[in-house]
Design a protein around this motif. Structure first.
Motif, PDB file in Angstrom:
ATOM      1  N   ARG A  90       0.860  -1.170   0.000  1.00 19.72           N
ATOM      2  CA  ARG A  90       0.000   0.000   0.000  1.00 19.72           C
ATOM      3  C   ARG A  90       0.893   1.214   0.000  1.00 19.72           C
ATOM      4  O   ARG A  90       1.978   1.165   0.580  1.00 19.72           O
ATOM      5  N   ASN A  91       0.448   2.292  -0.612  1.00 18.79           N
ATOM      6  CA  ASN A  91       1.318   3.475  -0.644  1.00 18.79           C
ATOM      7  C   ASN A  91       1.663   3.896   0.780  1.00 18.79           C
ATOM      8  O   ASN A  91       0.844   3.778   1.693  1.00 18.79           O
ATOM      9  N   ASP A  94      -0.664   6.533   3.063  1.00 20.86           N
ATOM     10  CA  ASP A  94      -1.891   5.977   3.654  1.00 20.86           C
ATOM     11  C   ASP A  94      -1.552   4.881   4.651  1.00 20.86           C
ATOM     12  O   ASP A  94      -2.214   4.730   5.681  1.00 20.86           O
ATOM     13  N   TYR A 153      -2.768  -2.325  -2.809  1.00 18.45           N
ATOM     14  CA  TYR A 153      -4.043  -1.901  -2.220  1.00 18.45           C
ATOM     15  C   TYR A 153      -4.788  -0.965  -3.176  1.00 18.45           C
ATOM     16  O   TYR A 153      -6.001  -1.071  -3.368  1.00 18.45           O
ATOM     17  N   GLU A 154      -4.045  -0.053  -3.779  1.00 17.89           N
ATOM     18  CA  GLU A 154      -4.666   0.953  -4.661  1.00 17.89           C
ATOM     19  C   GLU A 154      -5.330   0.292  -5.868  1.00 17.89           C
ATOM     20  O   GLU A 154      -6.396   0.735  -6.314  1.00 17.89           O
ATOM     21  N   ASP A 155      -4.705  -0.780  -6.402  1.00 20.31           N
ATOM     22  CA  ASP A 155      -5.323  -1.514  -7.523  1.00 20.31           C
ATOM     23  C   ASP A 155      -6.593  -2.222  -7.058  1.00 20.31           C
ATOM     24  O   ASP A 155      -7.586  -2.300  -7.782  1.00 20.31           O
ATOM     25  N   ARG A 157      -8.588  -1.344  -4.704  1.00 24.51           N
ATOM     26  CA  ARG A 157      -9.657  -0.351  -4.545  1.00 24.51           C
ATOM     27  C   ARG A 157     -10.223   0.035  -5.908  1.00 24.51           C
ATOM     28  O   ARG A 157     -11.414   0.213  -6.068  1.00 24.51           O
ATOM     29  N   LYS A 158      -9.316   0.194  -6.873  1.00 27.15           N
ATOM     30  CA  LYS A 158      -9.733   0.689  -8.181  1.00 27.15           C
ATOM     31  C   LYS A 158     -10.571  -0.334  -8.939  1.00 27.15           C
ATOM     32  O   LYS A 158     -11.603  -0.014  -9.512  1.00 27.15           O
ATOM     33  N   VAL A 219      -8.161   5.293  -0.520  1.00 22.43           N
ATOM     34  CA  VAL A 219      -6.850   5.777  -0.972  1.00 22.43           C
ATOM     35  C   VAL A 219      -6.844   7.299  -0.840  1.00 22.43           C
ATOM     36  O   VAL A 219      -7.813   7.961  -1.200  1.00 22.43           O
ATOM     37  N   CYS A 250       0.913   4.443  -6.185  1.00 21.01           N
ATOM     38  CA  CYS A 250      -0.080   5.478  -6.471  1.00 21.01           C
ATOM     39  C   CYS A 250      -0.487   6.114  -5.149  1.00 21.01           C
ATOM     40  O   CYS A 250      -1.003   5.449  -4.257  1.00 21.01           O
ATOM     41  N   GLY A 252      -2.720   8.446  -4.791  1.00 22.11           N
ATOM     42  CA  GLY A 252      -4.049   9.042  -4.897  1.00 22.11           C
ATOM     43  C   GLY A 252      -3.964  10.376  -5.617  1.00 22.11           C
ATOM     44  O   GLY A 252      -2.877  10.830  -5.956  1.00 22.11           O
TER      45      GLY A 252
END
Ligand code: A3P
Length: 254
Positions: A90-91, A94, A153-155, A157-158, A219, A250, A252
């Motif tokens: 995760r970035n 965050d 994590y960002e993927d 969520r997306k 995110v 990423c 955000g």
């Protein structure tokens, strides 16, 4: 009183019980079909655990509700487990904010101090389970030489369905679309937050009134916590420490 519950192995702060068992953990022999979810704390471990469990149970939510998530996916430090790597990342901004709130609510972890103090502690890597930077870069280096699925994590969520399908393929399963859709629904933030088998509601060491375990699940929440100066400091540190890797995150929208 809390300090003696922690110790160090190779400069990394760990729970004392983990240090006591370190040789056993280090010498642990996985079987070829074991699965390890190798996440940095607060990167979405629980989310990935629930997805894996549902895939392995062909989407049957009753089966995945048989026990709380810690029992279905024991932690390697607790020695009950087995497993082959699938890191979840995760970035760091965050991740830092989530870890801060987690340390506020979890009595088994050190008191994080003020936000400003914790910000420095995290950057220095003086948190339990070690530096975020070392963790993510270490696993990234291993990803081509081992059967590793590196998730973000960002993927998730997306496009949760796309990422869940990746996990399914990695696990060698072939589930029908409608089952995949059910898994997407049952592993959504709101459903997991309501599910007592995934929300750690019965964990006595956690005070959900201070901060819920499933806190925000988004995110870019770091923007509500970082000051301008902290963001600048973080970016400088991040650039310097990530210069030797092709891995990127990423953060955000700006
Ligand atoms: P926040 O504190 O930012 O809300 P871990 O399981 O590794 O401890 O990670 C916990 C973080 O993942 C928390 O982040 C939590 O809300 C988030 N999370 C857990 N389940 C999720 C889900 N189904 N969807 C999105 N985020 C989830």
């Amino acid at each position: 009183g809390k300090k003696k519950e922690f110790s160090q192995v190779n400069g990394i702060i760990l729970q004392k019980k983990t240090c006591d068992f370190w040789n056993k953990i280090w010498n642990f022999q996985a079987k070829p079909d074991d699965l390890l979810i190798a996440s940095y704390p607060k990167a979405g471990t629980t989310w990935t655990q629930e997805i894996v469990d549902l895939i392995q149970n062909d989407g049957d939510i009753e089966k995945s509700r048989r026990a709380s998530i810690q029992l279905r996916h024991p932690f390697l430090e607790w020695i009950r487990m087995t497993h082959c790597p699938r890191p979840e990342k995760r970035n760091p901004k965050d991740n830092l904010v989530s870890y801060y709130h987690f340390q506020r609510m979890n009595k088994a972890l050190p008191d994080p101090g003020s936000w400003d103090e914790y910000f420095e502690t995290f950057l220095a890597g003086n948190v339990v389970w070690g530096s975020w930077f070392d963790h993510v870069k270490g696993w990234w280096k291993k990803k081509d030489s081992h059967p590793i699925l590196y998730l973000f994590y960002e993927d998730m969520r997306k496009d949760p369905k796309r990422e869940i399908r990746k996990i399914m393929e990695f696990l060698g399963k072939n589930l029908k679309e409608e089952i995949l859709d059910k898994i997407v629904y049952n592993t959504s933030f709101d459903v997991m937050k309501r599910n007592p088998m995934t929300n750690y509601i019965n964990e006595i060491k956690m005070n959900h009134n201070l901060s819920p375990f499933l806190r925000k699940g988004v995110v870019g929440d770091w923007k509500n916590q970082f000051t301008e100066a902290q963001n600048k400091q973080f970016n400088e540190y991040h650039e310097k420490n990530m210069a030797d890797t092709s891995l990127s995150f990423c953060m955000g929208l700006k």
